[in-house]
Motif scaffolding. Structure first.
Motif, PDB file in Angstrom:
ATOM      1  N   ALA A 585     -16.739   6.785   0.228  1.00 31.02           N
ATOM      2  CA  ALA A 585     -16.786   6.395   1.638  1.00 31.02           C
ATOM      3  C   ALA A 585     -15.519   5.632   1.994  1.00 31.02           C
ATOM      4  CB  ALA A 585     -18.020   5.533   1.913  1.00 31.02           C
ATOM      5  N   VAL A 586     -15.252   5.514   3.284  1.00 32.60           N
ATOM      6  CA  VAL A 586     -14.072   4.783   3.744  1.00 32.60           C
ATOM      7  C   VAL A 586     -14.367   3.292   3.730  1.00 32.60           C
ATOM      8  CG1 VAL A 586     -13.285   6.699   5.154  1.00 32.60           C
ATOM      9  CG2 VAL A 586     -14.756   4.955   6.164  1.00 32.60           C
ATOM     10  N   ASP A 587     -13.282   2.482   3.717  1.00 32.35           N
ATOM     11  CA  ASP A 587     -13.418   1.035   3.678  1.00 32.35           C
ATOM     12  C   ASP A 587     -12.138   0.426   4.216  1.00 32.35           C
ATOM     13  OD1 ASP A 587     -14.353  -1.528   3.158  1.00 32.35           O
ATOM     14  OD2 ASP A 587     -15.158  -1.002   1.195  1.00 32.35           O
ATOM     15  N   THR A 588     -12.064  -0.914   4.201  1.00 33.62           N
ATOM     16  CA  THR A 588     -10.862  -1.610   4.660  1.00 33.62           C
ATOM     17  C   THR A 588      -9.774  -1.504   3.600  1.00 33.62           C
ATOM     18  OG1 THR A 588     -12.222  -3.174   5.881  1.00 33.62           O
ATOM     19  CG2 THR A 588      -9.926  -3.798   5.475  1.00 33.62           C
ATOM     20  N   PRO A 589      -8.603  -0.982   3.944  1.00 34.87           N
ATOM     21  CA  PRO A 589      -7.577  -0.761   2.916  1.00 34.87           C
ATOM     22  C   PRO A 589      -6.886  -2.043   2.486  1.00 34.87           C
ATOM     23  CG  PRO A 589      -6.717  -0.180   5.066  1.00 34.87           C
ATOM     24  CD  PRO A 589      -8.175  -0.510   5.272  1.00 34.87           C
ATOM     25  N   ALA A 590      -6.424  -2.046   1.251  1.00 36.09           N
ATOM     26  CA  ALA A 590      -5.428  -3.031   0.848  1.00 36.09           C
ATOM     27  C   ALA A 590      -4.089  -2.613   1.450  1.00 36.09           C
ATOM     28  CB  ALA A 590      -5.325  -3.103  -0.672  1.00 36.09           C
ATOM     29  N   VAL A 591      -3.173  -3.547   1.572  1.00 36.22           N
ATOM     30  CA  VAL A 591      -1.863  -3.275   2.157  1.00 36.22           C
ATOM     31  C   VAL A 591      -0.794  -3.693   1.160  1.00 36.22           C
ATOM     32  CG1 VAL A 591      -0.290  -3.807   4.052  1.00 36.22           C
ATOM     33  CG2 VAL A 591      -2.734  -3.600   4.499  1.00 36.22           C
ATOM     34  N   VAL A 592       0.195  -2.837   0.934  1.00 36.73           N
ATOM     35  CA  VAL A 592       1.265  -3.150   0.003  1.00 36.73           C
ATOM     36  C   VAL A 592       2.564  -3.405   0.753  1.00 36.73           C
ATOM     37  CG1 VAL A 592       0.226  -1.789  -1.856  1.00 36.73           C
ATOM     38  CG2 VAL A 592       1.907  -0.724  -0.343  1.00 36.73           C
ATOM     39  N   ASP A 593       3.451  -4.155   0.120  1.00 39.36           N
ATOM     40  CA  ASP A 593       4.791  -4.335   0.657  1.00 39.36           C
ATOM     41  C   ASP A 593       5.593  -3.059   0.444  1.00 39.36           C
ATOM     42  OD1 ASP A 593       4.343  -6.859   1.491  1.00 39.36           O
ATOM     43  OD2 ASP A 593       5.500  -7.863  -0.069  1.00 39.36           O
ATOM     44  N   LEU A 594       6.443  -2.766   1.415  1.00 42.21           N
ATOM     45  CA  LEU A 594       7.309  -1.597   1.338  1.00 42.21           C
ATOM     46  C   LEU A 594       8.760  -2.025   1.357  1.00 42.21           C
ATOM     47  CD1 LEU A 594       5.587   0.720   3.982  1.00 42.21           C
ATOM     48  CD2 LEU A 594       5.215   0.713   1.523  1.00 42.21           C
ATOM     49  N   LEU A 595       9.617  -1.192   0.788  1.00 39.98           N
ATOM     50  CA  LEU A 595      11.056  -1.362   0.914  1.00 39.98           C
ATOM     51  C   LEU A 595      11.591  -0.264   1.812  1.00 39.98           C
ATOM     52  CD1 LEU A 595      12.406  -2.276  -2.637  1.00 39.98           C
ATOM     53  CD2 LEU A 595      12.075  -3.759  -0.684  1.00 39.98           C
ATOM     54  N   ILE A 596      12.392  -0.656   2.793  1.00 40.07           N
ATOM     55  CA  ILE A 596      13.043   0.310   3.659  1.00 40.07           C
ATOM     56  C   ILE A 596      14.270   0.833   2.919  1.00 40.07           C
ATOM     57  CG2 ILE A 596      14.056   0.698   5.922  1.00 40.07           C
ATOM     58  CD1 ILE A 596      11.080  -0.092   5.914  1.00 40.07           C
ATOM     59  N   THR A 597      14.292   2.129   2.645  1.00 38.83           N
ATOM     60  CA  THR A 597      15.317   2.689   1.759  1.00 38.83           C
ATOM     61  C   THR A 597      16.303   3.603   2.463  1.00 38.83           C
ATOM     62  OG1 THR A 597      13.865   4.543   1.205  1.00 38.83           O
ATOM     63  CG2 THR A 597      13.739   2.594  -0.198  1.00 38.83           C
ATOM     64  N   THR A 598      16.076   3.932   3.723  1.00 35.72           N
ATOM     65  CA  THR A 598      16.905   4.813   4.551  1.00 35.72           C
ATOM     66  C   THR A 598      16.845   6.265   4.120  1.00 35.72           C
ATOM     67  OG1 THR A 598      19.005   4.640   3.328  1.00 35.72           O
ATOM     68  CG2 THR A 598      18.512   2.896   4.920  1.00 35.72           C
ATOM     69  N   GLY A 599      16.100   6.596   3.073  1.00 32.88           N
ATOM     70  CA  GLY A 599      15.939   7.983   2.660  1.00 32.88           C
ATOM     71  C   GLY A 599      14.495   8.407   2.800  1.00 32.88           C
ATOM     72  N   LEU A 600      14.256   9.719   2.841  1.00 38.53           N
ATOM     73  CA  LEU A 600      12.890  10.232   2.915  1.00 38.53           C
ATOM     74  C   LEU A 600      12.288  10.150   1.521  1.00 38.53           C
ATOM     75  CD1 LEU A 600      13.502  13.295   5.261  1.00 38.53           C
ATOM     76  CD2 LEU A 600      12.611  11.044   5.868  1.00 38.53           C
ATOM     77  N   ASP A 601      11.858   8.941   1.159  1.00 39.93           N
ATOM     78  CA  ASP A 601      11.496   8.636  -0.221  1.00 39.93           C
ATOM     79  C   ASP A 601      10.000   8.679  -0.492  1.00 39.93           C
ATOM     80  OD1 ASP A 601      14.136   8.317  -0.769  1.00 39.93           O
ATOM     81  OD2 ASP A 601      14.116   6.140  -0.880  1.00 39.93           O
TER      82      ASP A 601
END
Length: 734
Positions: A585-601
């Motif tokens: 079932a669906v639930d409240t997601p955890a959230v992670v930090d992201l790095l902006i890399t300027t590429g389609l990564d």
């Protein structure tokens, strides 16, 4: 004159504040405006109506405009109607809340009582607004207890705050700064006790902008219904004085950019640039990155709820600008002890910029730590981070990697070989041994018992005007708003190299969680692979190998997943990380930090279909797919492989017995310069050379063998390329 016909629902439109920082910078308040002396110093009081001989009461609004006034005021404080409260007193009998404001000090004011008979009470205080401060406001606490008489608004019990110019008696800003609260039923967020509508202690702000250097009169009035059958009273206390302006809630230009906050309680917040020509955003708090380093002020137009007022308010921020940091480029393979000038190369921001440098390996290798351009004398490889701040405490950081080559190589010294022939060449590589070369994937049997943790940054790819860290609930390995989700992203070989990884064994993967959410993730699988692809423009890269599977409940901060099997990595490929899960079932997601890399990564696919899994090897039709210009902030557990002997390469390799050993045998027929090179643990090439000089024998003598008369002189001549000539007499008989 503006009409503020306000029901208690208007309390939703008050500028209520979560903390003092949201309110603004503190300004000194007049003595006893907060009632902390425990007496009436500085305050005046009036009353009317109620029990007793007086007949004056509350004047209705159709007569008095937006003001609440006492028709026949009597002057002075009346016990029980003007009450200075303290902590020994019982709680309010209708609302059950304390009669002293929480956080307001030792005393508060209770104004009015629960008698009826058209009673009214007021207190007033003269405030000298500091010269030059045109954004003055007060942060206060209030509570109200009002019977709902079910009359027309102007006849209901009420609680009001009025601000007038003491010299003229005229309300400030055409009464737009006044606060008027009137009893009404069905009020969201309020409580009902019979026909009593009450609101416990609440924080609010009273805007007195535009009054610098003036004396203003604050009047607080409470009144029963004008028909004499229902009561109303309220409480007041002061928190502090401050400024009515846009507040910098945060200014981390590495992460969220600039966050501006306006006071709570307005219906619409419209934010514009300095000239009001470009709309930046809407909302009480906005986060944005200025598009350039030019400093400007940002303006907010605040639209109140219609039930509160039709007066607009305007806020202006302090001067703000983007901080641009374009530091010295990452450098690899420097010789030990070679000084290098580091530069933040920063511009923008507000006011003079300040600098703080730190080094990952603390060895005092910088000439200064608070200047713009220190000199580094690094004996070992190190990361140097500069934090550039402006006068608003806005900051941006950048990191420089200085890679030191800890290896060297020595070849045999130059020498002269008189005649062509064989010579023994020798060399010796020094320093840490190189690592055993590994191919990506391997068989998973390698051991990694004491891993070193490396955070995989994007040191050499950070853009100038974007944040290098962000958070997302969608580009996210923990996207529990879906029953199944697959996220794949790239760790570039350059990023891995500049983060410190070489040939080695990967034993764990960590994700930095900014919000843990509520979900537990079943069949959480991490797979790895290697690829030459530099972007995920064609979707998922196939044939990754599972390295971790389990049930996962994320925690705030770094979450490290130790692999069920290790994974070998070489330095020639980009690393593919593939993460998926399938939940019932669906639930409240955890959230992670992201790095902006300027590429389609990064790329993701997801579904909310029950029983469907998008994990590798499973079927199912995804609802959609997306590609992202960023990736999760990741760290890896890493063990170096076994050491291996130094490799040697001699050039030119012709006429050598073996050009890949440290001591080949060479046939030298003419002058030649040999280069010998190797690579050590730092993965940097080291090189040395040896020059072997073979003289060229191109000489001749004249005359050749001949006969001469005894006692007669003759000429001897030597020709060719030589530096000197010596002649010897040779007597064959002796």
């Amino acid at each position: 004159m503006k009409k503020n016909h306000v029901y208690l629902v208007a309390l939703l439109g008050l500028a209520m504040f979560i903390n003092q920082r949201s309110y603004g910078q503190k300004v000194p308040c007049p003595v006893n405006l907060d009632w902390e002396l425990g007496d009436t110093t500085g305050w005046d009081a009036t009353y009317g109506g109620g029990p007793g001989p007086d007949t004056g009461g509350v004047q209705t609004w159709p007569v008095s405009g937006s003001q609440t006034v006492i028709t026949t005021p009597y002057y002075g404080f009346v016990n029980g109607r003007h009450t200075i409260t303290n902590a020994t007193m019982p709680v309010d009998p209708y609302g059950g809340f304390p009669v002293v404001a929480p956080g307001g000090g030792n005393h508060s004011l209770k104004l009015g009582d629960d008698n009826t008979l058209n009673g009214a009470e007021s207190v007033s205080f003269f405030i000298n607004v500091p010269p030059g401060l045109n954004t003055f406001s007060i942060n206060y606490l209030y509570a109200v207890v009002l019977q709902d008489a079910n009359h027309d608004p102007w006849q209901q019990p009420r609680f009001t705050l009025t601000v007038t110019d003491s010299a003229t008696g005229i309300p400030l800003k055409d009464s737009c700064y006044d606060q008027n609260y009137v009893a009404a039923a069905g009020l969201p967020g309020f409580f009902t006790n019979g026909i009593v509508r009450y609101k416990p202690w609440t924080k609010a702000i009273l805007n007195i902008s535009g009054t610098a250097g003036k004396t203003v009169k604050l009047t607080i009035t409470t009144g029963d219904c004008s028909a004499s059958g229902h009561f109303g009273y309220g409480y007041f206390d002061l928190l502090d004085c401050g400024e009515f302006k846009a507040i910098i809630a945060s200014c981390n230009q590495d992460r969220d950019g600039i966050s501006l906050t306006a006071p709570e309680g307005y219906m619409i917040y419209d934010w514009y640039d300095e000239t009001y020509t470009n709309k930046i955003d809407t909302g009480q708090t906005i986060k944005f990155f200025p598009t350039n380093t030019t400093v400007q002020r940002y303006n907010a137009i605040l639209t109140p709820y219609p039930s509160v007022s039709d007066c607009l308010d305007t806020l202006t921020s302090v001067p703000l600008g983007n901080i641009l940091v374009d530091p010295t480029a990452d450098t690899a393979c420097m010789a030990p002890g070679t000084p290098i000038l580091l530069s933040a190369n920063a511009q923008g921001g507000s006011g003079p910029l300040s600098y703080v440098w730190t080094e990952t390996i603390v060895n005092n290798s910088l000439s200064c730590y608070t200047c713009a351009s220190p000199t580094a004398n690094a004996g070992t490889s190190n990361y140097y981070t500069v934090k550039v701040s402006d006068t608003n405490n806005c900051f941006r950081t950048r990191t420089i990697n200085i890679g030191i080559n800890e290896n060297s190589i020595d070849a045999i010294d130059d020498f002269v070989l008189c005649h062509p022939g064989y010579v023994q060449l020798t060399s010796e590589a020094k320093g840490p041994l190189p690592y055993q070369k590994l191919e990506c994937a391997g068989d998973g049997t390698a051991t990694c018992t004491s891993p070193v943790i490396y955070e995989v940054r994007t040191l050499h790819r950070e853009p100038n005007y974007k944040n290098n860290s962000d958070s997302s609930s969608f580009n996210n390995p923990f996207a529990a708003q879906f029953t199944t989700n697959r996220l794949q992203y790239l760790l570039k070989k350059e990023d891995l190299y500049f983060s410190g990884l070489r040939y080695g064994i990967l034993s764990s993967l960590g994700l930095k969680v900014a919000d843990a959410g509520n979900a537990t993730y079943e069949n959480f699988t991490i797979s790895l692979g290697c690829t030459d692809d530099t972007q995920l423009i064609n979707g998922f890269i196939p044939n990754t190998i599972p390295v971790f599977t389990g049930t996962v409940t994320p925690n705030l901060g770094w979450n490290d997943f130790t692999f069920n099997r290790t994974y070998n990595f070489d330095t020639s490929k980009n690393l593919v990380v593939d993460i998926c899960f399938s939940n019932p079932a669906v639930d409240t997601p955890a959230v992670v930090d992201l790095l902006i890399t300027t590429g389609l990564d990064a790329a993701s696919q997801y579904s909310t279909l029950p029983g469907v899994s998008l994990c590798q090897g499973a079927g199912g039709i995804p609802e959609g797919g997306l590609i992202f210009v960023n990736r999760p902030y990741t760290r890896l557990g890493y063990c170096k492989p076994q050491d291996r002997p130094f490799d040697y390469t001699w050039e030119p390799g012709n006429y050598l017995s073996d050009s890949t050993i440290f001591n080949p045998l060479a046939y030298v027929d003419k002058t030649v310069k040999y280069y010998v090179s190797s690579i050590g643990a730092s993965d940097c090439k080291v090189i040395d050379s040896v020059t072997i000089t073979v003289p060229i024998h191109d000489y001749d003598i004249f005359p050749k063998d001949t006969s001469v008369c005894v006692g007669q002189p003759f000429q001897l001549t030597a020709t060719g390329t030589f530096s000197s000539v010596r002649w010897f007499e040779y007597n064959k008989e002796t």
